[in-house]
Write a protein that holds these residues in place. Structure first.
Motif, PDB file in Angstrom:
ATOM      1  N   HIS A  34      79.154 -29.116 -93.243  1.00  0.00           N
ATOM      2  CA  HIS A  34      78.887 -29.049 -91.805  1.00  0.00           C
ATOM      3  C   HIS A  34      78.834 -30.440 -91.175  1.00  0.00           C
ATOM      4  O   HIS A  34      79.257 -30.619 -90.029  1.00  0.00           O
ATOM      5  N   ALA A  39      84.221 -34.798 -87.699  1.00  0.00           N
ATOM      6  CA  ALA A  39      85.638 -34.643 -87.351  1.00  0.00           C
ATOM      7  C   ALA A  39      85.796 -34.150 -85.915  1.00  0.00           C
ATOM      8  O   ALA A  39      86.663 -34.628 -85.178  1.00  0.00           O
ATOM      9  N   LEU A  40      84.959 -33.219 -85.502  1.00  0.00           N
ATOM     10  CA  LEU A  40      85.035 -32.726 -84.130  1.00  0.00           C
ATOM     11  C   LEU A  40      84.643 -33.811 -83.131  1.00  0.00           C
ATOM     12  O   LEU A  40      85.260 -33.937 -82.069  1.00  0.00           O
ATOM     13  N   LYS A  41      83.634 -34.598 -83.456  1.00  0.00           N
ATOM     14  CA  LYS A  41      83.219 -35.693 -82.572  1.00  0.00           C
ATOM     15  C   LYS A  41      84.342 -36.708 -82.405  1.00  0.00           C
ATOM     16  O   LYS A  41      84.637 -37.150 -81.290  1.00  0.00           O
ATOM     17  N   ILE A  51      82.495 -31.569 -90.755  1.00  0.00           N
ATOM     18  CA  ILE A  51      83.121 -30.850 -89.643  1.00  0.00           C
ATOM     19  C   ILE A  51      82.617 -31.415 -88.315  1.00  0.00           C
ATOM     20  O   ILE A  51      83.404 -31.638 -87.385  1.00  0.00           O
ATOM     21  N   TYR A  52      81.333 -31.655 -88.218  1.00  0.00           N
ATOM     22  CA  TYR A  52      80.739 -32.204 -86.997  1.00  0.00           C
ATOM     23  C   TYR A  52      81.337 -33.578 -86.672  1.00  0.00           C
ATOM     24  O   TYR A  52      81.731 -33.838 -85.535  1.00  0.00           O
ATOM     25  N   LEU A  58      73.899 -29.742 -84.632  1.00  0.00           N
ATOM     26  CA  LEU A  58      74.240 -29.816 -86.049  1.00  0.00           C
ATOM     27  C   LEU A  58      73.080 -29.352 -86.917  1.00  0.00           C
ATOM     28  O   LEU A  58      73.267 -28.610 -87.880  1.00  0.00           O
ATOM     29  N   ASP A  76      88.988 -38.872 -79.139  1.00  0.00           N
ATOM     30  CA  ASP A  76      90.421 -39.087 -78.961  1.00  0.00           C
ATOM     31  C   ASP A  76      90.934 -38.347 -77.714  1.00  0.00           C
ATOM     32  O   ASP A  76      91.730 -38.894 -76.956  1.00  0.00           O
ATOM     33  N   SER A 101      87.575 -36.237 -82.884  1.00  0.00           N
ATOM     34  CA  SER A 101      88.702 -35.660 -82.149  1.00  0.00           C
ATOM     35  C   SER A 101      88.385 -35.533 -80.664  1.00  0.00           C
ATOM     36  O   SER A 101      89.273 -35.691 -79.824  1.00  0.00           O
ATOM     37  N   MET A 102      87.137 -35.270 -80.331  1.00  0.00           N
ATOM     38  CA  MET A 102      86.748 -35.215 -78.916  1.00  0.00           C
ATOM     39  C   MET A 102      86.851 -36.592 -78.267  1.00  0.00           C
ATOM     40  O   MET A 102      87.247 -36.714 -77.114  1.00  0.00           O
TER      41      MET A 102
END
Length: 89
Positions: free
Chosen positions: A70, A76-78, A73-74, A2, A83, A80-81
């Motif tokens: 950023h 949100a990606l964490k 986004i980071y 990040l 999940d 979702s990963m």
């Protein structure tokens, strides 16, 4: 990772069609001149302009949104990963 992405985003110079527009608004306001574009900005952007003027650093108007974008986004990606990993197990 990040931090690297944020650094590339923050250290950019003249990227995008609006880069110089935003920094010019701040630079003029530091000199006591109010650019016409200032009036079309929404409240959060006016606050960022005023904060950048307070710091005396025109690039701050681009640094703060970049870091926020950023980071979100980071995160949100964490999430979702996590999940996806939970579904796999």
């Amino acid at each position: 990772m990040l931090v690297v992405i944020i650094l590339f985003s923050v250290l950019r110079e003249g990227i995008g069609w609006d880069y110089y527009s935003y920094t010019e608004v701040v630079e003029l306001k530091i000199q006591g001149i109010e650019h016409n574009d200032y009036h079309r900005f929404s409240f959060p952007w006016k606050y960022l302009v005023d904060f950048s003027v307070f710091l005396g650093y025109p690039k701050m108007i681009l640094i703060i949104p970049s870091v926020l974008t950023h980071s979100l986004i980071y995160i949100a990606l964490k999430v979702s990963m996590l999940d996806v990993q939970a579904e796999i197990q």
